[in-house]
Every structure is written in structure tokens, then in C-alpha cells.
Design a protein around this motif. Structure first.
Motif, mmCIF file in Angstrom:
data_model
loop_
_atom_site.group_PDB
_atom_site.id
_atom_site.type_symbol
_atom_site.label_atom_id
_atom_site.label_comp_id
_atom_site.label_asym_id
_atom_site.label_seq_id
_atom_site.Cartn_x
_atom_site.Cartn_y
_atom_site.Cartn_z
ATOM 1 N N VAL A 88 -135.638 -11.972 -9.557
ATOM 2 C CA VAL A 88 -135.471 -11.394 -8.228
ATOM 3 C C VAL A 88 -135.468 -12.409 -7.093
ATOM 4 C CG1 VAL A 88 -136.336 -9.102 -8.700
ATOM 5 C CG2 VAL A 88 -137.930 -10.917 -8.157
ATOM 6 N N ARG A 145 -126.810 -9.843 -6.073
ATOM 7 C CA ARG A 145 -127.356 -10.958 -5.296
ATOM 8 C C ARG A 145 -126.402 -12.143 -5.403
ATOM 9 N NH1 ARG A 145 -132.710 -10.602 -8.430
ATOM 10 N NH2 ARG A 145 -131.516 -8.950 -9.398
ATOM 11 N N ASN A 158 -141.433 -5.079 -5.586
ATOM 12 C CA ASN A 158 -141.001 -4.498 -6.858
ATOM 13 C C ASN A 158 -142.164 -4.466 -7.840
ATOM 14 O OD1 ASN A 158 -140.969 -7.326 -6.988
ATOM 15 N ND2 ASN A 158 -139.445 -7.368 -8.603
ATOM 16 N N GLY A 189 -133.040 0.622 -15.509
ATOM 17 C CA GLY A 189 -133.991 -0.340 -14.973
ATOM 18 C C GLY A 189 -134.914 -0.955 -15.994
ATOM 19 N N PRO A 202 -129.076 -6.260 -12.643
ATOM 20 C CA PRO A 202 -130.334 -6.397 -11.913
ATOM 21 C C PRO A 202 -131.570 -6.494 -12.806
ATOM 22 C CG PRO A 202 -129.248 -4.285 -11.407
ATOM 23 C CD PRO A 202 -128.304 -5.073 -12.237
ATOM 24 N N ARG A 262 -144.043 -9.234 -3.393
ATOM 25 C CA ARG A 262 -143.055 -8.764 -4.367
ATOM 26 C C ARG A 262 -143.209 -7.255 -4.491
ATOM 27 N NH1 ARG A 262 -143.108 -12.626 -9.465
ATOM 28 N NH2 ARG A 262 -145.143 -11.725 -9.808
ATOM 29 N N VAL A 294 -137.703 -7.729 -2.334
ATOM 30 C CA VAL A 294 -138.301 -9.063 -2.288
ATOM 31 C C VAL A 294 -137.635 -9.882 -1.178
ATOM 32 C CG1 VAL A 294 -138.789 -11.135 -3.628
ATOM 33 C CG2 VAL A 294 -138.744 -8.912 -4.750
ATOM 34 N N TYR A 351 -127.896 2.790 0.917
ATOM 35 C CA TYR A 351 -127.227 2.178 -0.226
ATOM 36 C C TYR A 351 -128.056 2.483 -1.468
ATOM 37 C CZ TYR A 351 -124.137 -1.234 -2.393
ATOM 38 O OH TYR A 351 -123.178 -1.839 -3.154
ATOM 39 N N VAL A 407 -134.673 -0.560 2.032
ATOM 40 C CA VAL A 407 -133.554 -1.137 1.283
ATOM 41 C C VAL A 407 -133.479 -0.679 -0.171
ATOM 42 C CG1 VAL A 407 -133.402 -3.213 2.689
ATOM 43 C CG2 VAL A 407 -134.846 -3.203 0.650
ATOM 44 N N CYS A 408 -134.555 -0.110 -0.694
ATOM 45 C CA CYS A 408 -134.580 0.159 -2.145
ATOM 46 C C CYS A 408 -133.447 1.089 -2.555
ATOM 47 C CB CYS A 408 -135.910 0.779 -2.547
ATOM 48 S SG CYS A 408 -135.976 1.134 -4.307
ATOM 49 N N PRO A 409 -132.542 0.622 -3.395
ATOM 50 C CA PRO A 409 -131.428 1.490 -3.791
ATOM 51 C C PRO A 409 -131.891 2.622 -4.698
ATOM 52 C CG PRO A 409 -131.339 -0.563 -4.998
ATOM 53 C CD PRO A 409 -132.456 -0.706 -4.018
ATOM 54 N N CYS A 410 -133.069 2.483 -5.274
ATOM 55 C CA CYS A 410 -133.575 3.547 -6.129
ATOM 56 C C CYS A 410 -134.364 4.569 -5.318
ATOM 57 C CB CYS A 410 -134.456 2.963 -7.221
ATOM 58 S SG CYS A 410 -133.535 1.917 -8.328
ATOM 59 N N PRO A 422 -137.158 4.697 -11.511
ATOM 60 C CA PRO A 422 -137.720 3.408 -11.904
ATOM 61 C C PRO A 422 -137.115 2.294 -11.051
ATOM 62 C CG PRO A 422 -136.058 4.100 -13.466
ATOM 63 C CD PRO A 422 -136.215 5.232 -12.500
ATOM 64 N N CYS A 423 -137.842 1.196 -10.967
ATOM 65 C CA CYS A 423 -137.342 0.022 -10.254
ATOM 66 C C CYS A 423 -136.310 -0.658 -11.135
ATOM 67 C CB CYS A 423 -138.514 -0.919 -9.994
ATOM 68 S SG CYS A 423 -138.023 -2.542 -9.439
ATOM 69 N N ILE A 424 -135.149 -0.978 -10.570
ATOM 70 C CA ILE A 424 -134.147 -1.677 -11.381
ATOM 71 C C ILE A 424 -134.207 -3.181 -11.168
ATOM 72 C CG2 ILE A 424 -132.568 0.273 -11.525
ATOM 73 C CD1 ILE A 424 -130.874 -1.197 -9.369
ATOM 74 N N ASN A 425 -135.224 -3.634 -10.441
ATOM 75 C CA ASN A 425 -135.428 -5.072 -10.293
ATOM 76 C C ASN A 425 -134.281 -5.737 -9.526
ATOM 77 O OD1 ASN A 425 -137.563 -6.765 -10.998
ATOM 78 N ND2 ASN A 425 -136.194 -7.951 -12.314
ATOM 79 N N CYS A 426 -133.730 -5.021 -8.558
ATOM 80 C CA CYS A 426 -132.560 -5.567 -7.887
ATOM 81 C C CYS A 426 -132.948 -6.665 -6.904
ATOM 82 C CB CYS A 426 -131.831 -4.461 -7.142
ATOM 83 S SG CYS A 426 -132.741 -3.903 -5.706
ATOM 84 N N GLY A 427 -134.221 -6.710 -6.514
ATOM 85 C CA GLY A 427 -134.666 -7.796 -5.652
ATOM 86 C C GLY A 427 -134.417 -7.585 -4.182
ATOM 87 N N ALA A 428 -133.835 -6.473 -3.797
ATOM 88 C CA ALA A 428 -133.567 -6.244 -2.380
ATOM 89 C C ALA A 428 -134.861 -6.250 -1.579
ATOM 90 C CB ALA A 428 -132.838 -4.919 -2.196
#
Ligand code: SF4
Ligand code: SF4
Lengths: 411, 329
Positions: B274, B214, A349, B127, B269, A347, A339, B27, A380-383, A331-337
Motif C-alpha cells: 500500500v 496506484r 487499512n 480483497g 490491490p 495505516r 494510507v 469512487y 476515499v475508501c472505495p469499499c 472487506p478492505c481490498i488493500n487499495c491504499g487510498a
């Protein structure tokens, strides 16, 4: 930014000319083979083998003299064989009626393909001629106010642009001259990596820091024009200009191309199988690795090594198992990387979540058609989410063209 | 036949056919959590230095419970567990940091399990949490057993001051001379890790550099605290506040868990916005709430509540977005 995104690698990477390739496999794609092309038939280099129904997509030719080894629904295989010396007309032949004819029929001489002259053709006739010579002319003829030739390696790992500019500049010049006959754009610009000192008559140079994804059309147009209106700007890759230049210089069909294969540059016949290039470069993919055609950010993983190089394949590489974390259905953890890196200010995400849950209309509202599939978000997505997979699925459902369609059509 | 087949089939390697990109920054969630845990080490060390074994006991108990809770939850529901990415361990540690060193074992276990299960797993796991999980556990425990969550009540026989109480009831002038430095170094009564201001800041900067969080979030939050705190400090006499109990803005940062909240709680997160626009609103909201609750509320350390409340509007903050390529007016 990440060092891996440098598109202007140091040092020279000379282009090796491969003239000993003895077997090519030309992928047909949407081309339709000529009914006259049969197995075991002799062809001269440049003989027309298959045509594309679109007037914008170039036809397909035999890259060298040889014999058609195989014709299938997906490819045509040609094996090199020197054309037989033109036999002196059998003068000592007894006039016995049928006998000489029967002996001659299978050995019908194969004429070498002769060059076409472009002199005096207007833009439309020129375009039609070039199509029959294997050039996909659409990007060159598109009406615009600014015509950009992208001389930056399109993706990380590609090495050929600086070599083309260093060693094959006359070909590129011929390509540019031909474009100027096809296109009446008032301005031509060469987009070069900063530090390059290449100049070309008829086009002004514009330098940008060569860091991916600047090499892709829309980010580059923004960097050069300072705005995001792409409707009156045409951008083509140096790779395509080089191919046009080859045809423009010789008047012969397009039979060769340049590609960065497994870290080396080659000038090779179209249809050269991936396996041949693996042998030449001394690489062996292990089970579990991926072999990709194109660059690491937008390329396609292939399942077999028999595949031949197409006109648009400007790179191939092996991705070792374990060199990156596996894609996972996380799942997306919404980390924003994602974006933060998206060059289109989307977006990813939200896009990928909507696509994941089949909310395709919501994808449209999130401007999915703007996505250029640059791969930055997946990088970049950490997931380790399969971002492009989601986007392509959504685009397919919405009837939008994915990058692969666009690529196929623009060639 | 098999013989025949094996001789007929050429041995071809099997390749992996995946979708691009074929490069990754490398990462992953596990790296992110590893960095968070590394970032917690300085504060944890300071906590042990200051409170001794009880602090270590609370942290170990909380972390262990969190991992076990996730494992059991996934087991019972028949889901594949994701212990390897260390998220529940991180939640457990964050929760422990908010507790007083003398917290009773049952409180630690209940709160930690609460954080993981009610804070996250019930919403669908990784998440999917709308709020910072550790804060859910913290809030539940604070409401249920305020006595045991109160560092003042749980840490007897100490020379440490509880600065927030002094400020609120005796005015900030009652803090000993030059106490800023000692506050910064964690010489104050509070959550066992969350009041280690300097150590938390060190860990927080590490996370920002490593991009585990962030950096915009702590910056927006802390700047808002300074801004709003400054406004109140400046205007206190005019708007009828007692100037003595309205501290200068920097004291907000040096007391309670403000710094910890900025770097470790606000940056969760899933429960933070975001994009930059949203982050600014979120930071401003959380910062204002922190100052307002400290001045007008009944809770002394308002940072966790401020973050919790600000997280509720995260979906709204996420509506603020940049126009995509070619659509700027
Ligand atoms: S692939 Fe991802 S980063 Fe690239 S344009 Fe599409 S959404 Fe943006
Ligand atoms: S980078 Fe991946 S996990 Fe982070 S917001 Fe984007 S899709 Fe979600």
C-alpha cells in the motif's frame, strides 16, 4: 485536491441575527441543573440554570428572559416571555398583614442579570469567573510556548469564520485580549486562509492554503511550526474565541453563539432547536436523509429535530439520501487510498481491519491514539467501509478518548 | 386503540443515523472495476483487429465463465453475491488477455474458473486474495498444459514474430530493422491482449489518471526493469553473458506482457503493497525477477511469474511504513 475540501468559500455569507427565537431547548449533557430551577419559573436572560462539575467547563444559562417550560434529565426548555415591568412598590396597599404577601409571592420580581467586572482579577480568578459565565476555559489557560487561533473554517460547508473576522472583529479582539490575560504564551498566531488580509493587534498572521484537513489541530500545528511536537502548542478555534469575546465585552454570561446552519450563518440563542433553523432556512429533511450536527467529515447524525444547539455546534446540514454511497460492511481490498490520504501517516487499512476483527491491542500497536478522526480515509475508501465506526469502537475498548469525548471535555 | 395511537403519535420522518464522514469521493469498487474494464477496451479492440473472432471468443468465454463461477460459488456457500461490483468480470478479462487467441474452449473455461475460485474465492472473496487471481489461473494452466498456453503453438500460419524467442535464441539483432515501433504497436506473437503494448499503455495511463490503480506501482516496476535490464546489458560481456542475447533495456518493455503486467497485474490491490516504500521494494523485486527469468530462465515471457513471485513478499513490503505523526526521529 478535491474542490469539496476548500475551506475558504468565495463570496459573503452574512450572519443573520435571530432575535425572534421563542423557545430554546438547552441540552444538559454532563451539566447538572440547579435544584432551584423549577418548571414554570420565571428567569431573566443570563440566569444560571445548570453547572458543570469540572472547573474547566462552562456553566449553562438562560439565553433570554422567559419561563422554564420543562426540565428533564437531558434538557431544560425555556420559552421567551418579556419580564413584567417592575411593579412600582404597592404604596397604596392596605396594611392588612398577610394578604399582600400572599399575592406577591408568585410574582416575586425577577432581577435582570447584571454584568460582572473583570478589572483587577488575576489569571486564576479570571478563569473561575469566566467558568461561571459559561466559558470552558481549559484551552485558553493551557501553558504553552505558542498560542494559535485557528481562523480557518474547521470543515467543508462551514462559512462562519470569514464573516466573524469581517463583521465581528471587535468581539474577536476582545476575546484575544482576554486570552492574553489568561495565558502567558510568548507568541500568539492567527492561522488564516491564504488570501485573507485580516490583522489583529497582539498576534501575528500566518497564512495556509485552506484545504481540509489543514483546519484540524495537528495538521495545522505542523503547517505552522514545521514540526510535530504539539506538547507546547495550544490551538483554539475562532468559534471559541468569539464566544469568549462576547463574554469579555459584556461581562454577561454566554447566551448566544454563531453557527452555519443549512448553508447560512446565524447568530442565535444557545439551545435554538434544529427544527426552528430548518423552518427559518426553508429546509425539510425527507425520510432517509441524515441531519448532522457539526461538519460532514466529523459530525454527528441526530435522530430527532428537537435537539437544541450547544456551544460547540458550529454547523448543521442535511445529507440527502443517495448523495453518497451507503456505508457497507465490505472487506478492505488493500487499495491504499486511505494510507495515501491519512494526515497522521497511519495505516487506516490495517487499523480498520484490526478493529473489525476485535484485535484492539494490535490497533494500539498501529498507533490508533494518533488518529484524529478526520474522516479522510472513509471519504476515499472505495469499499465504503465504516472507518470511523471501527476506530471509535477500538478506542472505546482501549479506554482512549474519541473525538466526541475530547470535544465534550474541551468545551 | 389503533385509531387513538395513530392520532397520538406525531408523524416524524425517520432519519438515517450513520457514522461520519457524510461525504464520499464517490469512487467505489464498482467504479474502479468499470475503469479497469474501460482501460482494457483499446487492447481488446486491437486483439480483435489482429486475431479476429477467435480473440473475441476467448474474451467472452473467459469473462462469462468468471462471472458464473463467482455466482455459483457464492450460491453454493450461501453467500450474498457481489457480481454488481464487476470484480469477477475483470478477472475473467485479465485472464483472457494472457491467453493465445487460439486457446481451446476447455482451457479458457478451466483457467477462468480456476482464477476466480482458487485465485480468490477460497481465500474469502473480494480483497482476500494473496496473489493476483488471473495469474493464479494463468500459472495453473501454464504448468498443466504448456502446449496450449504457448502462443507459438496455438497460432499457426501467422506472419507475426515471437520476439522473445528470437532474442533468446537468435540474439536481438535478429529482429527486423526498426522493429521497435511494430513491437510497440502490438505486431508480435503473445497473449492476445497482453502483447498490445501501445493499447495497454493507453489503458494503463487512463487508470492512473482515474486513480483506479496506484500509479507508483507501474512506475516502480517499469523503472526497475529498465534499471536492472540496463545493468545486465551493460555488464553482459564482463559477466560472461552472451551480449547478443542480452537485449538493451527498452526491449524488455516492448516485448511480451511486461507493459500489461505493470499496469494490470502488478496493480491488483490486494496482492500489492500500500505505501510508497513497500511499492518501491515490490517494483524492484518484480522488475529484477522479470529480467533474471528472461535471461536465465526457461520461460520466455517472464512477466507473469515475476509478478506472482513478487506478490508473495507483499506482506513483507507492507512492513515498511512511515512513522506516524509526531513519531519521526
Ligand atoms: S480518520 Fe482516517 S485518515 Fe483521519 S487520522 Fe484517522 S486514520 Fe487517518
Ligand atoms: S481505502 Fe478502504 S479498501 Fe482501500 S486500503 Fe483503505 S480501507 Fe482498504
Amino acid at each position: 485536491m478535491d474542490k469539496r475540501f476548500n475551506l475558504s468559500p468565495d463570496g459573503r455569507h452574512p450572519i443573520t441575527v435571530l432575535d425572534k427565537v421563542s423557545l430554546v431547548r438547552l441540552p444538559l449533557g454532563e451539566h447538572v441543573q440547579l435544584p432551584t430551577i423549577k418548571k414554570r419559573q420565571r428567569v431573566a436572560g443570563g440566569t444560571l440554570l445548570a453547572q458543570h462539575s469540572s472547573p474547566n467547563v462552562g456553566d449553562m444559562h438562560a439565553p433570554f428572559d422567559g419561563v422554564i417550560k420543562d426540565v428533564t434529565a437531558t434538557f431544560i426548555e425555556v420559552e421567551y416571555e418579556a419580564l413584567p415591568e417592575p411593579q412600582p412598590p404597592a404604596t397604596a396597599e392596605p396594611a392588612e398583614g398577610e394578604a399582600p404577601k400572599a399575592a406577591k409571592a408568585p410574582e416575586k420580581p425577577v432581577e435582570p442579570v447584571s454584568p460582572v467586572s473583570f478589572a483587577g482579577l488575576d489569571a486564576i480568578a479570571l478563569g473561575q469567573t469566566l467558568k461561571t459565565l459559561g466559558i470552558s476555559i481549559r484551552p485558553f489557560t493551557r501553558p504553552c510556548d505558542l498560542f494559535i487561533i485557528n481562523c480557518i473554517n474547521p470543515e467543508p460547508g462551514m462559512l462562519y469564520t470569514q464573516e466573524l473576522l469581517a463583521s465581528y472583529l471587535p468581539v474577536v479582539e476582545a476575546g484575544l485580549a482576554m486570552i492574553q490575560r489568561l495565558n502567558s504564551a510568548p507568541r500568539f498566531v492567527l492561522a488564516l486562509p491564504s488570501g485573507s488580509n485580516v490583522t489583529l493587534e497582539g498576534a501575528s498572521a500566518y497564512h495556509v492554503p485552506a484545504v481540509y484537513p489543514i483546519s484540524l489541530a495537528r495538521p495545522l500545528i505542523r503547517a505552522i511550526t514545521g514540526n510535530e511536537d504539539t506538547s507546547r502548542v495550544t490551538l483554539v478555534r475562532l468559534h471559541a474565541v468569539f464566544q469568549l469575546g462576547l463574554v469579555a465585552m459584556t461581562g454577561l454570561p454566554l447566551t448566544h453563539t454563531v453557527t452555519t446552519a443549512f448553508g447560512q450563518n446565524f447568530y442565535l440563542p444557545l439551545g435554538t432547536p434544529v427544527s426552528t433553523l430548518l423552518e427559518i432556512t426553508g429546509n425539510t429533511p425527507d425520510p432517509g436523509d441524515s441531519v448532522i450536527l457539526g461538519g460532514p467529515m466529523r459530525g454527528v447524525a441526530i435522530s430527532g429535530l428537537r435537539r437544541g444547539v450547544r456551544k460547540e455546534d458550529d454547523a448543521m446540514a442535511i445529507v440527502k439520501q443517495g448523495s453518497m454511497p451507503d456505508l457497507e460492511d465490505n472487506p478492505c481490498i488493500n487499495c491504499g487510498a486511505c494510507v495515501a490520504v491519512c494526515p497522521m501517516r497511519l495505516r487506516p487499512n490495517m487499523l480498520s481491519r484490526y478493529a473489525e476483527f476485535h484485535q484492539y491491542e494490535a490497533c494500539r500497536k498501529e498507533f490508533i491514539e494518533t488518529c484524529i478522526e478526520c474522516g479522510m480515509c472513509g471519504y476515499v475508501c472505495p469499499c465504503c467501509r465504516p472507518m470511523q465506526q471501527h476506530f471509535r469502537m477500538a478506542k472505546n475498548h482501549l479506554g482512549l478518548h474519541t473525538f466526541q469525548h475530547v470535544l465534550r471535555q474541551s468545551r | 386503540m389503533t385509531q387513538q395511537e395513530s392520532t397520538m403519535t406525531p408523524i416524524v420522518p425517520r432519519f438515517v443515523v450513520d457514522t461520519p464522514p457524510f461525504m464520499h469521493r464517490g469512487y467505489t469498487i464498482a467504479s474502479m472495476m468499470r475503469d479497469k474494464i474501460i482501460a482494457l477496451v483499446p487492447a481488446a479492440a486491437m486483439a480483435i483487429y489482429m486475431y479476429g473472432i477467435p480473440a473475441a471468443r476467448v474474451m467472452a468465454l473467459s469473462a462469462g465463465t468468471a462471472v458464473l463461477a463467482e455466482y455459483l460459488w457464492d450460491k453454493i456457500l450461501g453467500r450474498k453475491d457481489r457480481l454488481y461490483d464487476l470484480t469477477s468480470l475483470t478477472i475473467g478479462l485479465l485472464f483472457a488477455f494472457l491467453l493465445p487467441a487460439g486457446a481451446p474452449w476447455w482451457l479458457v473455461i478451466t483457467g477462468s474458473a480456476f482464477s476466480v475460485i482458487l485465485g480468490r474465492q477460497v481465500f474469502g472473496g473480494l480483497g482476500c486474495n494473496p496473489l493476483c487471481p488471473a495469474l493464479v489461473g494463468w500459472a495453473a494452466m501454464t504448468v498443466a498444459w504448456p502446449m496450449f498456453m504457448d502462443p507459438m503453438a496455438m497460432t499457426l500460419q501467422t506472419t507475426l514474430v515471437e520476439p522473445l524467442q528470437k532474442i533468446k535464441f537468435f540474439g536481438y539483432a535478429s529482429l527486423p530493422e526498426g522493429s521497435e515501433l511494430s513491437l510497440f504497436l502490438g505486431q508480435q506473437l503473445g497473449g492476445l491482449g497482453s502483447s498490445q503494448v501501445a493499447a495497454v499503455l493507453l489503458g494503463g495511463l487512463y487508470m492512473c489518471v482515474r486513480k483506479a490503480v496506484r500509479w507508483e506501482i507501474p512506475v516502480a516496476f517499469l523503472a526497475s526493469v529498465l534499471l536492472v535490464g540496463g545493468i545486465f546489458w551493460y555488464l553482459a560481456p564482463q559477466i560472461g553473458l552472451n551480449p547478443a542475447t542480452t537485449p538493451p533495456p527498452h526491449l524488455y518493455l516492448l516485448t511480451g506482457s511486461t507493459m500489461f503486467a505493470a499496469f494490470f497485474l502488478a496493480t491488483d490491490p490486494s496482492s500489492s503493497p500500500v505505501a510508497l516504500g513497500g511499492i518501491c521494494i515490490y517494483g524492484l523485486l518484480a522488475g529484477s525477477l522479470l529480467v533474471l527469468i528472461r535471461i536465465f530462465g526457461i520461460y520466455l515471457d517472464s512477466a507473469p511469474f515475476a509478478i506472482l513471485l513478487a506478490s508473495l513478499v507483499t506482506p513483507m513490503c507492507d512492513l515498511v511504513r512511515a512513522a506516524p505523526y509526531g513519531r519521526r526521529k
